[in-house]
Scaffold this motif. Structure first.
Motif, PDB file in Angstrom:
ATOM      1  N   ILE A   8       0.824  -1.208   0.000  1.00 21.33           N
ATOM      2  CA  ILE A   8       0.000   0.000   0.000  1.00 21.33           C
ATOM      3  C   ILE A   8       0.861   1.262   0.000  1.00 21.33           C
ATOM      4  O   ILE A   8       0.341   2.351  -0.130  1.00 21.33           O
ATOM      5  CB  ILE A   8      -0.981   0.029   1.186  1.00 21.33           C
ATOM      6  N   TYR A   9       2.166   1.118   0.161  1.00 21.05           N
ATOM      7  CA  TYR A   9       3.093   2.244   0.138  1.00 21.05           C
ATOM      8  C   TYR A   9       4.026   2.095  -1.062  1.00 21.05           C
ATOM      9  O   TYR A   9       4.605   1.040  -1.272  1.00 21.05           O
ATOM     10  CB  TYR A   9       3.938   2.286   1.413  1.00 21.05           C
ATOM     11  N   ASP A  23       0.777   6.726  -0.094  1.00 21.69           N
ATOM     12  CA  ASP A  23       0.130   5.779   0.803  1.00 21.69           C
ATOM     13  C   ASP A  23      -1.289   5.560   0.274  1.00 21.69           C
ATOM     14  O   ASP A  23      -2.133   6.448   0.358  1.00 21.69           O
ATOM     15  CB  ASP A  23       0.121   6.394   2.209  1.00 21.69           C
ATOM     16  N   LEU A  24      -1.532   4.369  -0.285  1.00 19.43           N
ATOM     17  CA  LEU A  24      -2.840   4.087  -0.877  1.00 19.43           C
ATOM     18  C   LEU A  24      -3.940   3.952   0.176  1.00 19.43           C
ATOM     19  O   LEU A  24      -5.079   4.348  -0.052  1.00 19.43           O
ATOM     20  CB  LEU A  24      -2.773   2.822  -1.731  1.00 19.43           C
ATOM     21  N   LYS A  25      -3.589   3.390   1.314  1.00 25.08           N
ATOM     22  CA  LYS A  25      -4.598   3.155   2.361  1.00 25.08           C
ATOM     23  C   LYS A  25      -5.149   4.472   2.902  1.00 25.08           C
ATOM     24  O   LYS A  25      -6.356   4.645   3.027  1.00 25.08           O
ATOM     25  CB  LYS A  25      -3.989   2.337   3.499  1.00 25.08           C
ATOM     26  N   TYR A  30       3.231  12.309  -0.680  1.00 24.88           N
ATOM     27  CA  TYR A  30       4.322  13.116  -0.135  1.00 24.88           C
ATOM     28  C   TYR A  30       5.358  13.327  -1.235  1.00 24.88           C
ATOM     29  O   TYR A  30       5.765  12.369  -1.880  1.00 24.88           O
ATOM     30  CB  TYR A  30       5.015  12.393   1.023  1.00 24.88           C
ATOM     31  N   GLN A  31       5.781  14.577  -1.415  1.00 31.77           N
ATOM     32  CA  GLN A  31       6.827  14.843  -2.400  1.00 31.77           C
ATOM     33  C   GLN A  31       7.980  15.554  -1.712  1.00 31.77           C
ATOM     34  O   GLN A  31       7.773  16.486  -0.932  1.00 31.77           O
ATOM     35  CB  GLN A  31       6.298  15.698  -3.546  1.00 31.77           C
ATOM     36  N   ASN A  51      11.371   2.326   6.387  1.00 30.39           N
ATOM     37  CA  ASN A  51      12.228   3.473   6.697  1.00 30.39           C
ATOM     38  C   ASN A  51      11.895   4.683   5.820  1.00 30.39           C
ATOM     39  O   ASN A  51      11.874   5.818   6.296  1.00 30.39           O
ATOM     40  CB  ASN A  51      13.708   3.110   6.526  1.00 30.39           C
ATOM     41  N   ILE A  52      11.632   4.438   4.563  1.00 24.70           N
ATOM     42  CA  ILE A  52      11.296   5.531   3.644  1.00 24.70           C
ATOM     43  C   ILE A  52       9.953   6.140   4.022  1.00 24.70           C
ATOM     44  O   ILE A  52       9.794   7.361   4.049  1.00 24.70           O
ATOM     45  CB  ILE A  52      11.284   5.027   2.185  1.00 24.70           C
ATOM     46  N   ILE A  53       8.993   5.295   4.347  1.00 22.84           N
ATOM     47  CA  ILE A  53       7.662   5.777   4.728  1.00 22.84           C
ATOM     48  C   ILE A  53       7.767   6.681   5.943  1.00 22.84           C
ATOM     49  O   ILE A  53       7.213   7.786   5.968  1.00 22.84           O
ATOM     50  CB  ILE A  53       6.722   4.590   5.020  1.00 22.84           C
ATOM     51  N   VAL A  54       8.491   6.230   6.961  1.00 19.86           N
ATOM     52  CA  VAL A  54       8.650   7.010   8.193  1.00 19.86           C
ATOM     53  C   VAL A  54       9.327   8.342   7.883  1.00 19.86           C
ATOM     54  O   VAL A  54       8.903   9.397   8.365  1.00 19.86           O
ATOM     55  CB  VAL A  54       9.437   6.204   9.254  1.00 19.86           C
ATOM     56  N   LYS A  55      10.378   8.319   7.070  1.00 20.86           N
ATOM     57  CA  LYS A  55      11.112   9.548   6.724  1.00 20.86           C
ATOM     58  C   LYS A  55      10.195  10.556   6.036  1.00 20.86           C
ATOM     59  O   LYS A  55      10.161  11.731   6.408  1.00 20.86           O
ATOM     60  CB  LYS A  55      12.297   9.219   5.813  1.00 20.86           C
TER      61      LYS A  55
END
Length: 182
Positions: A8-9, A23-25, A30-31, A51-55
């Motif tokens: 979903i990410y 984030d599809l859910k 985010y850009q 890690n990328i999602i959190v960042k």
């Protein structure tokens, strides 16, 4: 029975640099604001790691998914765009960032909100077909436009108000003709 969960990410990469995450859910986009220039046409969409999602979620402000994707595609459209020949209606208006073409985007949106063709907008405005096709391409990728029957588009349908105006004018000329004895 073991099921495989779909990701979903996702991230958008350009030459091994991550320039956006979505984030599809939660329908978030985010850009990375400092990585706005894309070199070449080498873009990849791949599943994101934690890690990328959190960042991205920690450091960058999100936009609604369709809005973010629309803006990303508008800013980074390829030079070889498809041409759109049908009639289209907006499901949702894009929310363009402030730039020199915002007024043009909003004008195109106003036409497509009522349903019309590229050719109709080109005839009624000074906006060229390439820019209108770029707009439709971004809308199509962001899934905020739908194709409609051409008979339901502007220029093809006569609204009841137009019929009433024609009837009033015809009535005026008929009464004028009778008074003049013609």
């Amino acid at each position: 029975v073991q099921t495989c969960a779909l990701p979903i990410y996702f991230v958008i990469e350009n030459n091994d640099k991550i320039i956006a995450c979505f984030d599809l859910k939660n329908r978030e986009f985010y850009q990375h604001p400092e990585l706005t220039s894309i070199t070449g046409q080498d873009l990849s969409i791949v599943p994101a790691n934690l890690n990328i999602i959190v960042k991205f979620k920690k450091n960058f402000q999100y936009k609604e998914l369709n809005t973010g994707i629309w803006q990303f595609i508008w800013d980074h459209s390829p030079s070889d765009l498809p041409e759109y020949y049908g009639a289209y209606r907006l499901r949702h208006w894009p929310q363009p960032e402030l730039d020199q073409q915002r007024h043009v985007v909003l004008k195109i949106s106003a036409y497509f909100s009522r349903g019309c063709t590229v050719q109709y907008i080109e005839q009624k405005t000074s906006i060229n077909a390439t820019l209108i096709n770029r707009y439709l391409f971004a809308c199509h990728i962001a899934q905020i436009v739908e194709e409609i029957p051409e008979k339901d588009s502007l220029g093809q349908i006569t609204t009841p108000l137009e019929i009433q105006e024609v009837s009033k004018v015809r009535g005026f000329f008929n009464s004028l003709r009778k008074k003049l004895g013609l």
